[in-house]
Scaffold this active site. Sequence first.
Site, PDB file in Angstrom:
ATOM      1  N   TYR A 153       0.844  -1.207   0.000  1.00  0.00           N
ATOM      2  CA  TYR A 153       0.000   0.000   0.000  1.00  0.00           C
ATOM      3  C   TYR A 153       0.883   1.262   0.000  1.00  0.00           C
ATOM      4  O   TYR A 153       0.650   2.192  -0.783  1.00  0.00           O
ATOM      5  CB  TYR A 153      -0.910  -0.037   1.236  1.00  0.00           C
ATOM      6  CG  TYR A 153      -1.615   1.260   1.572  1.00  0.00           C
ATOM      7  CD1 TYR A 153      -2.791   1.613   0.914  1.00  0.00           C
ATOM      8  CD2 TYR A 153      -1.110   2.120   2.552  1.00  0.00           C
ATOM      9  CE1 TYR A 153      -3.441   2.801   1.224  1.00  0.00           C
ATOM     10  CE2 TYR A 153      -1.763   3.298   2.868  1.00  0.00           C
ATOM     11  CZ  TYR A 153      -2.921   3.638   2.206  1.00  0.00           C
ATOM     12  OH  TYR A 153      -3.576   4.808   2.514  1.00  0.00           O
TER      13      TYR A 153
HETATM   14  N1  LIG Z   1      -9.090   7.012   6.872  1.00  0.00           N
HETATM   15  C1  LIG Z   1      -7.910   7.488   7.216  1.00  0.00           C
HETATM   16  O1  LIG Z   1      -7.653   7.749   8.391  1.00  0.00           O
HETATM   17  C2  LIG Z   1      -6.864   7.744   6.154  1.00  0.00           C
HETATM   18  C3  LIG Z   1      -5.534   7.891   6.533  1.00  0.00           C
HETATM   19  C4  LIG Z   1      -4.589   8.140   5.542  1.00  0.00           C
HETATM   20  C5  LIG Z   1      -4.983   8.257   4.215  1.00  0.00           C
HETATM   21  N2  LIG Z   1      -6.288   8.111   3.896  1.00  0.00           N
HETATM   22  C6  LIG Z   1      -6.687   8.254   2.487  1.00  0.00           C
HETATM   23  O2  LIG Z   1      -7.800   9.127   2.422  1.00  0.00           O
HETATM   24  C7  LIG Z   1      -8.719   8.675   1.414  1.00  0.00           C
HETATM   25  C8  LIG Z   1     -10.101   8.472   2.025  1.00  0.00           C
HETATM   26  O3  LIG Z   1     -10.018   7.655   3.167  1.00  0.00           O
HETATM   27  P1  LIG Z   1     -11.167   6.591   3.486  1.00  0.00           P
HETATM   28  O4  LIG Z   1     -10.824   5.998   4.796  1.00  0.00           O
HETATM   29  O5  LIG Z   1     -12.494   7.234   3.250  1.00  0.00           O
HETATM   30  O6  LIG Z   1     -10.861   5.548   2.307  1.00  0.00           O
HETATM   31  P2  LIG Z   1     -11.416   4.053   2.118  1.00  0.00           P
HETATM   32  O7  LIG Z   1     -12.781   3.944   2.669  1.00  0.00           O
HETATM   33  O8  LIG Z   1     -10.381   3.076   2.601  1.00  0.00           O
HETATM   34  O9  LIG Z   1     -11.416   3.940   0.522  1.00  0.00           O
HETATM   35  C9  LIG Z   1     -12.031   4.925  -0.295  1.00  0.00           C
HETATM   36  C10 LIG Z   1     -12.850   4.254  -1.354  1.00  0.00           C
HETATM   37  O10 LIG Z   1     -12.023   3.534  -2.244  1.00  0.00           O
HETATM   38  C11 LIG Z   1     -12.856   2.551  -2.823  1.00  0.00           C
HETATM   39  N3  LIG Z   1     -12.124   1.399  -3.388  1.00  0.00           N
HETATM   40  C12 LIG Z   1     -11.456   0.415  -2.742  1.00  0.00           C
HETATM   41  N4  LIG Z   1     -11.049  -0.535  -3.619  1.00  0.00           N
HETATM   42  C13 LIG Z   1     -11.498  -0.144  -4.844  1.00  0.00           C
HETATM   43  C14 LIG Z   1     -11.447  -0.717  -6.137  1.00  0.00           C
HETATM   44  N5  LIG Z   1     -10.873  -1.894  -6.384  1.00  0.00           N
HETATM   45  N6  LIG Z   1     -12.021  -0.035  -7.158  1.00  0.00           N
HETATM   46  C15 LIG Z   1     -12.630   1.149  -6.928  1.00  0.00           C
HETATM   47  N7  LIG Z   1     -12.720   1.743  -5.735  1.00  0.00           N
HETATM   48  C16 LIG Z   1     -12.164   1.095  -4.696  1.00  0.00           C
HETATM   49  C17 LIG Z   1     -13.719   2.055  -1.664  1.00  0.00           C
HETATM   50  O11 LIG Z   1     -14.944   1.579  -2.171  1.00  0.00           O
HETATM   51  P3  LIG Z   1     -15.499   0.154  -1.675  1.00  0.00           P
HETATM   52  O12 LIG Z   1     -15.481   0.237  -0.166  1.00  0.00           O
HETATM   53  O13 LIG Z   1     -16.842   0.079  -2.245  1.00  0.00           O
HETATM   54  O14 LIG Z   1     -14.540  -0.883  -2.197  1.00  0.00           O
HETATM   55  C18 LIG Z   1     -13.889   3.278  -0.800  1.00  0.00           C
HETATM   56  O15 LIG Z   1     -15.166   3.850  -0.884  1.00  0.00           O
HETATM   57  C19 LIG Z   1      -8.111   7.406   0.811  1.00  0.00           C
HETATM   58  O16 LIG Z   1      -7.398   7.733  -0.338  1.00  0.00           O
HETATM   59  C20 LIG Z   1      -7.178   6.928   1.895  1.00  0.00           C
HETATM   60  O17 LIG Z   1      -6.098   6.167   1.405  1.00  0.00           O
HETATM   61  C21 LIG Z   1      -7.238   7.854   4.827  1.00  0.00           C
END
Ligand SMILES: NC(=O)c1ccc[n+]([C@@H]2O[C@H](COP(=O)([O-])OP(=O)(O)OC[C@H]3O[C@@H](n4cnc5c(N)ncnc54)[C@H](OP(=O)(O)O)[C@@H]3O)[C@@H](O)[C@H]2O)c1
Length: 251
Positions: A153
């Site tokens: 990742y």
């Molecule tokens: N949450 C945190 O604390 C955190 C920390 C550091 C960075 N980030 C970054 O911030 C952003 C948002 O965070 P988040 O926690 O809301 O993200 P998340 O829920 O882990 O992922 C965002 C979306 O990506 C989609 N996704 C996953 N696999 C996929 C695939 N094969 N094809 C198309 N879509 C796909 C998921 O849809 P499905 O669930 O339907 O698969 C999900 O709705 C992300 O880029 C994440 O890496 C988040």
Amino acid sequence: MDASTILITGAGRRLGLFLARHYLSAGWRVIVHYNTRNEMPELEQQRYIQASRYMAFQADLTSSRSVEDLVNKIHKLNWDIDAVIHNASYFTADDPSANLNERWQLQQDMTSVHILAVDALTHQLMSHYRDGASIIAVTDVYADKPNQRFATYCAAKAGLQNLCLSYAQRFAPRIRVNAIQPGPIQFLPEHSDEYQKKVLSQSLLKRELGYDSILQGVEYLLAAKAVTGSILKIDGGRSSANHYEQTFNDS
Ligand SMILES: NC(=O)c1ccc[n+]([C@@H]2O[C@H](COP(=O)([O-])OP(=O)(O)OC[C@H]3O[C@@H](n4cnc5c(N)ncnc54)[C@H](OP(=O)(O)O)[C@@H]3O)[C@@H](O)[C@H]2O)c1
């Protein structure tokens, strides 16, 4: 002129959905990409679809066919695009016991979601981007600070971040390209209290930052016409904290 238009990937849930709702309330046209499900209630979707301000398309970004299908649907929609947020992300730990094929598959899926799909959406939709459009990729503190548990990742997010910097060069001055590097914004439901405490103890602000913190960064990058090729850290000081333990493996 038509309303400002934003494309947000991974916007069926969590941060992406929050951003989609924000821009809809602010009067934008919003193109949502989602993967497994779109949690925006049907009635809410219909209201915006009838106002020609919303379309949602499903695509699995690990599949080139699915990405091509998504590109074609957005082409057909024929909306000029002012902003793109590459938010979709596949977050999973490496499996140290995985065999060659399993490791290969994970690398391929990570690269597809974080790099290949971004590359396809950027280049295949270029004719739809308005002059002055802004592309923002959401990466991670792990893009700069590797974490052995999530090595695949981390590498994919680092690749995405670097790709954005090349795009900033390639598309200037017509289009600005920046990245947001979040720290802990919202834990996943499967993260244990213990895990959450450990992660937060490694940040300076020691709290979950919330989706609003990323929205503030997006708003800044959309408005800051002098900014391109930048990486905006929104991490509660996690990358500046002196302690960065990466070996604990409970989740
Ligand atoms: N949450 C945190 O604390 C955190 C920390 C550091 C960075 N980030 C970054 O911030 C952003 C948002 O965070 P988040 O926690 O809301 O993200 P998340 O829920 O882990 O992922 C965002 C979306 O990506 C989609 N996704 C996953 N696999 C996929 C695939 N094969 N094809 C198309 N879509 C796909 C998921 O849809 P499905 O669930 O339907 O698969 C999900 O709705 C992300 O880029 C994440 O890496 C988040």
